[in-house]
Scaffold this active site. Structure first.
Site, short mmCIF file in Angstrom:
data_model
loop_
_atom_site.label_atom_id
_atom_site.label_comp_id
_atom_site.label_asym_id
_atom_site.label_seq_id
_atom_site.Cartn_x
_atom_site.Cartn_y
_atom_site.Cartn_z
N TYR A 32 0.83 -1.21 0.00
CA TYR A 32 0.00 0.00 0.00
C TYR A 32 0.86 1.25 0.00
O TYR A 32 2.07 1.20 0.20
CB TYR A 32 -0.93 0.01 1.22
CG TYR A 32 -0.25 0.39 2.53
CD1 TYR A 32 0.58 -0.49 3.20
CD2 TYR A 32 -0.43 1.66 3.09
CE1 TYR A 32 1.20 -0.14 4.40
CE2 TYR A 32 0.19 2.01 4.29
CZ TYR A 32 1.00 1.12 4.93
OH TYR A 32 1.62 1.47 6.10
N ARG A 51 8.03 3.73 -5.07
CA ARG A 51 8.17 2.83 -3.92
C ARG A 51 7.14 1.70 -3.99
O ARG A 51 7.44 0.55 -3.65
CB ARG A 51 8.03 3.62 -2.61
CG ARG A 51 8.30 2.77 -1.38
CD ARG A 51 8.35 3.58 -0.11
NE ARG A 51 7.06 4.18 0.21
CZ ARG A 51 6.85 5.01 1.24
NH1 ARG A 51 7.87 5.35 2.03
NH2 ARG A 51 5.66 5.51 1.47
N ARG A 99 -8.09 -20.19 -0.57
CA ARG A 99 -7.00 -20.01 0.39
C ARG A 99 -5.94 -21.10 0.27
O ARG A 99 -6.23 -22.29 0.39
CB ARG A 99 -7.56 -19.98 1.82
CG ARG A 99 -6.49 -19.62 2.83
CD ARG A 99 -7.04 -19.52 4.24
NE ARG A 99 -5.98 -19.11 5.15
CZ ARG A 99 -5.07 -19.95 5.65
NH1 ARG A 99 -5.09 -21.22 5.32
NH2 ARG A 99 -4.13 -19.50 6.46
N HIS A 101 -1.38 -21.08 0.82
CA HIS A 101 -0.20 -20.22 1.00
C HIS A 101 0.53 -19.96 -0.32
O HIS A 101 1.10 -18.90 -0.52
CB HIS A 101 0.77 -20.82 2.02
CG HIS A 101 0.29 -20.70 3.45
ND1 HIS A 101 -0.85 -21.31 3.89
CD2 HIS A 101 0.80 -20.02 4.50
CE1 HIS A 101 -1.04 -21.03 5.16
NE2 HIS A 101 -0.05 -20.23 5.57
N LYS A 146 6.51 -1.83 1.92
CA LYS A 146 5.31 -1.21 2.51
C LYS A 146 4.17 -2.22 2.40
O LYS A 146 3.28 -2.10 1.54
CB LYS A 146 5.00 0.13 1.83
CG LYS A 146 4.21 1.06 2.77
CD LYS A 146 4.31 2.49 2.36
CE LYS A 146 3.33 3.39 3.09
NZ LYS A 146 3.46 3.46 4.54
N GLU A 178 12.78 2.81 13.80
CA GLU A 178 11.82 3.82 13.34
C GLU A 178 10.63 3.83 14.28
O GLU A 178 10.67 3.19 15.34
CB GLU A 178 11.38 3.52 11.89
CG GLU A 178 10.70 2.18 11.72
CD GLU A 178 10.24 1.91 10.30
OE1 GLU A 178 10.03 2.85 9.53
OE2 GLU A 178 10.06 0.72 9.97
N LEU A 202 11.22 1.46 6.89
CA LEU A 202 10.62 1.92 5.64
C LEU A 202 11.35 3.21 5.25
O LEU A 202 11.49 4.11 6.09
CB LEU A 202 9.13 2.21 5.83
CG LEU A 202 8.45 2.65 4.55
CD1 LEU A 202 8.21 1.45 3.64
CD2 LEU A 202 7.14 3.35 4.82
N1 PDD Z 1 3.04 5.39 7.49
N2 PDD Z 1 7.73 3.99 8.79
C1 PDD Z 1 6.58 3.30 8.84
C2 PDD Z 1 6.57 1.97 9.53
C3 PDD Z 1 5.42 3.83 8.25
O1 PDD Z 1 4.27 3.15 8.28
C4 PDD Z 1 5.48 5.11 7.63
C5 PDD Z 1 4.28 5.72 6.97
C6 PDD Z 1 6.70 5.80 7.63
C7 PDD Z 1 6.86 7.15 6.98
O2 PDD Z 1 6.79 7.01 5.58
P1 PDD Z 1 6.30 8.20 4.64
O3 PDD Z 1 7.14 9.41 4.98
O4 PDD Z 1 6.58 7.71 3.25
O5 PDD Z 1 4.86 8.40 4.92
C8 PDD Z 1 7.81 5.19 8.20
C9 PDD Z 1 1.86 5.71 6.72
C10 PDD Z 1 1.61 7.16 6.61
C11 PDD Z 1 0.68 4.90 7.23
O6 PDD Z 1 0.83 3.69 7.35
O7 PDD Z 1 -0.38 5.47 7.51
#
Ligand code: PDD
Length: 285
Positions: A32, A51, A99, A101, A146, A178, A202
């Site tokens: 996503y 990305r 379903r 895997h 992501k 993070e 991320l």
């Molecule tokens: N979250 N790290 C993680 C684990 C994240 O889920 C996000 C973003 C970021 C920051 O990434 P960016 O600057 O590209 O938004 C870092 C989004 C906003 C969410 O899941 O809602």
């Protein structure tokens, strides 16, 4: 906000249902993006869509649209929902199949869903800062993807909320990675430190905008991991994300992060961030 994109078409939100055998629903098998919309314009779209395709490649998923087709769809969605300020959420799952895997056959197409949400800039949070809680990072080792699999992030975030905090700051063996939904950076002796963009975090788009701001403002920066101890002794701590832009961290585990209310480097970076938005999407008033 009553229209969504579903499999390449604009549809009324209430006419679409999720199939119980969608692999996103059953396995979290998908990816996503959350993209910020300012003045009806998708900020840093190119970085987000690139990305998204990189995430797809890492999980061996084929996206059945070109980047250009995706942009056309998202612009149509914004226009149809008359979104001026908010976000677009878009996700792709590996498709619908009984379903199992194992990946489904190549005849099964990825399912695309995108919708918009109204939302203003969190001006108060960006001004005053938020509180954070340090929590062990128990997630998998592909945090660069992501992925829809956010259970580790959800549990960490909820633990922080339950402790009266806004965000969880995650560490592996005492090294900060993070946040649960943000990237974390510190300022120490005038230098900005943030975890290198490897498999443990991320590579946030806002993180990248922030690093570019460091460059243009001649603020020294290092993509270098820092410890819990360095975090607690930092002069300034901040988080970055699409929705929070650059937001100061005020307290960590109940202790002040730097000097409360003193965010000189953060303020400089926030100004540059606003300038980057205005360059791409026009004046924010
Ligand atoms: N979250 N790290 C993680 C684990 C994240 O889920 C996000 C973003 C970021 C920051 O990434 P960016 O600057 O590209 O938004 C870092 C989004 C906003 C969410 O899941 O809602």
């Amino acid at each position: 906000m009553s229209f969504i994109v579903f499999n390449g078409e604009l549809s009324k939100r209430d006419t679409i249902t999720v199939d119980i055998e969608d692999r996103g629903y059953q396995f979290g098998d998908g990816i996503y993006e959350v993209v910020r919309v300012y003045n009806g314009c998708l900020f840093t779209w190119k970085e987000h869509v690139e990305r998204l395709y990189a995430s797809a490649e890492k999980i061996r998923m084929t996206i059945p649209y070109t980047m250009e087709e995706m942009k056309v769809m998202m612009d149509k969605l914004i226009e149809k929902n008359q979104l001026i300020e908010g976000t677009i959420y878009l996700q792709l799952t590996r498709g619908i199949a009984p379903r199992n895997h194992a990946f489904p056959g190549s005849d099964v197409q990825a399912v695309l869903v995108a919708y918009t949400r109204l939302g203003e800039r969190p001006v108060k949070l960006m001004e005053e800062g938020v509180d954070a809680l340090i929590i062990e990072d128990k997630r998998w080792l592909h945090c660069d993807i992501k992925s829809l699999n956010l259970l580790g992030n959800v549990l960490a975030h909820q633990e922080a909320l339950d402790a009266g905090c806004y965000e969880a700051i995650l560490h592996r063996d005492g090294v900060i990675t993070e946040g649960s939904h943000t990237n974390v950076s510190i300022v120490s002796d005038g230098t900005v430190y943030t975890h290198p963009a490897n498999n443990l975090i991320l590579n946030g788009i806002s993180r990248r905008v922030m690093l570019k701001a460091c460059e243009s403002q001649s603020i020294p920066f290092k993509e270098e991991a820092f410890t819990v101890d360095q975090l607690m002794r930092a002069d300034e701590v901040f988080i970055t994300s699409t929705t929070l832009e650059i937001t100061p961290v005020r307290r960590i585990n109940g202790q002040p992060a730097g000097v409360e209310g003193q965010y000189p480097v953060i303020r400089q970076l926030q100004e540059s961030f606003t300038a980057a938005i205005e360059t791409e999407c026009g004046s924010l008033r």
